[in-house]
Design an enzyme around this catalytic site. Sequence first.
Site, short mmCIF file in Angstrom:
data_model
loop_
_atom_site.label_atom_id
_atom_site.label_comp_id
_atom_site.label_asym_id
_atom_site.label_seq_id
_atom_site.Cartn_x
_atom_site.Cartn_y
_atom_site.Cartn_z
N GLN A 44 11.19 -3.74 32.42
CA GLN A 44 11.67 -2.52 33.88
C GLN A 44 11.36 -4.17 35.08
OE1 GLN A 44 12.90 0.16 34.25
NE2 GLN A 44 13.40 0.12 36.06
N LEU A 58 1.21 5.00 0.14
CA LEU A 58 0.24 6.14 0.35
C LEU A 58 1.69 7.42 0.84
CD1 LEU A 58 -1.98 7.70 0.49
CD2 LEU A 58 -2.22 7.84 3.07
N GLU A 117 0.25 3.87 10.37
CA GLU A 117 -0.90 3.79 9.71
C GLU A 117 -1.37 4.96 10.15
OE1 GLU A 117 -2.73 0.13 9.06
OE2 GLU A 117 -1.33 -0.73 8.55
N PHE A 161 0.83 -1.07 0.27
CA PHE A 161 0.02 0.06 0.25
C PHE A 161 0.83 1.16 -0.05
CE2 PHE A 161 -2.33 2.91 2.33
CZ PHE A 161 -3.53 3.24 2.44
N SER A 165 -0.19 8.83 16.61
CA SER A 165 -1.01 8.60 18.14
C SER A 165 -1.18 9.86 17.38
CB SER A 165 -0.13 8.43 18.77
OG SER A 165 -0.10 6.87 19.17
N ILE A 175 7.31 2.33 2.31
CA ILE A 175 6.20 0.42 2.34
C ILE A 175 6.92 -0.63 2.47
CG2 ILE A 175 5.57 0.04 -0.82
CD1 ILE A 175 5.52 2.92 0.27
N SER A 197 2.16 12.59 7.63
CA SER A 197 0.74 11.84 8.26
C SER A 197 0.38 12.93 6.94
CB SER A 197 0.75 12.85 9.67
OG SER A 197 1.81 12.36 10.38
N GLY A 235 18.07 -6.56 33.99
CA GLY A 235 18.82 -7.15 33.49
C GLY A 235 18.43 -8.09 32.40
#
Length: 382
Positions: free
Chosen positions: A337, A125, A364, A123, A367, A158, A132, A341
């Site tokens: 966390q 775009l 996609e 796809f 946020s 892509i 964005s 280690g």
Amino acid sequence: MDFGYTEEQLMIQEVARRIAQEKIAPSAEGFDRSGEFPLDNIRLLGENGLMGIEVPGEYGGAGMDPVAYVLAMVEIAAADAAHSTIMSVNNSLFCNGILTHGTEEQKQAYVRPIAEGAEIGAFALTEPQSGSDATSMRCRAAKQADGSFLINGKKSWITSGPVAKYIVLFAMTEPDKGARGITAFLVDTARDGFHRGKTEPKLGIRASATCEIEFQDYVARAEDVLGDEGHGFKIAMGVLDAGRIGIASQAIGIARAAYEATLSYVRERKAFGQPIGAFQMTQAKIADMKCKLDASLLLTLRAAWLKGQGKRFTTEASVAKLTASEAAMWIAHQAVQIHAGMGYSKEMPIERYFRDAKITEIYEGTSEIQRLVIARHETGLR
Ligand SMILES: CCCCCCCC(=O)SCCNC(=O)CCNC(=O)[C@H](O)C(C)(C)COP(=O)(O)OP(=O)(O)OC[C@H]1O[C@@H](n2cnc3c(N)ncnc32)[C@H](O)[C@@H]1OP(=O)(O)O
């Protein structure tokens, strides 16, 4: 209200879980290290209906609903996020748009080989200068006297670009018209004028191949136009609505894997004479992980259910994607966390979950874009 799954949904979940556990999980670490594209596994997923879950049987798919898609995606992502990225692009970004806007010939020619796992789809775009801000694209499709289009320009990031046979491409046919000047095309990468750039070295989802692609006088025939001319942006947005359900599901899979590994670890690992899971500070983290995981799944199932009902689900898909991706990042962070280690070491998959989770907040729609979509809907302002 019914929180149960149908027999069909449970069946595809079981198929996905079996392949995930038997084939994908054991090879995930190796693919992550090598960055090799997992072609054999992808073909296997296709042969089992997982590359065209919502594609009707007449076009080679499993003919299931969006809830089934969520359940299957979660299982695959819990084993390896890179596999689920490839699966998501084939299912959501490639097949969805063609099923909704394609002609009968286009569905047979392009959807069938992807849904059956014989070929890989992509796809296109995003461009080097526009992510964005998708309507600022520069890739140009100039209409010729015979009705064909001459395509020139670059697309970047892509997913599956290095291996895709077919691509859903968005290009400017009438630059003066902005969003209404964008048209969608179906591209065959074997044709002249199509070129692939170098594969991107990535932080996570390393076995999902990503590259730049370039069109130099690529000729798209009139029958390669997907949907109506000038409707490409709406097609892209509609496809991304569905894609965001897939990314939310992927985030849930990664988060679940990190959570389950952490649950086992806090029961076994001892400190100061007791399992670390007995300490309240650990218990609070476990409780928060569980709440975020459940909330993400329920929100994603809501968006999927709305899609299956044929209702509008744009805002709900953004709510699901935003919640699930930020939950995945938070849960993976806590998992590292708590493992300390061992969470930082490549001896365990925890650091891979942490690296893989990050991309779900980016692709996609970042946020920030999800917040914009949600807030525009809620306030009616823009
Ligand atoms: C491995 C690493 C890989 C990383 C890269 C991965 C590649 C990808 O993720 S590809 C996808 C990433 N890009 C995106 O998600 C794009 C993000 N941007 C957007 O979603 C939009 O541009 C957004 C929300 C900012 C809106 O843009 P904006 O320019 O303001 O458009 P807007 O004015 O709202 O809408 C334009 C038209 O589209 C229509 N439209 C908008 N949203 C939708 C929708 N969801 N469904 C249908 N139509 C829509 C509008 O109704 C409008 O139509 P009209 O012209 O008739 O009024």
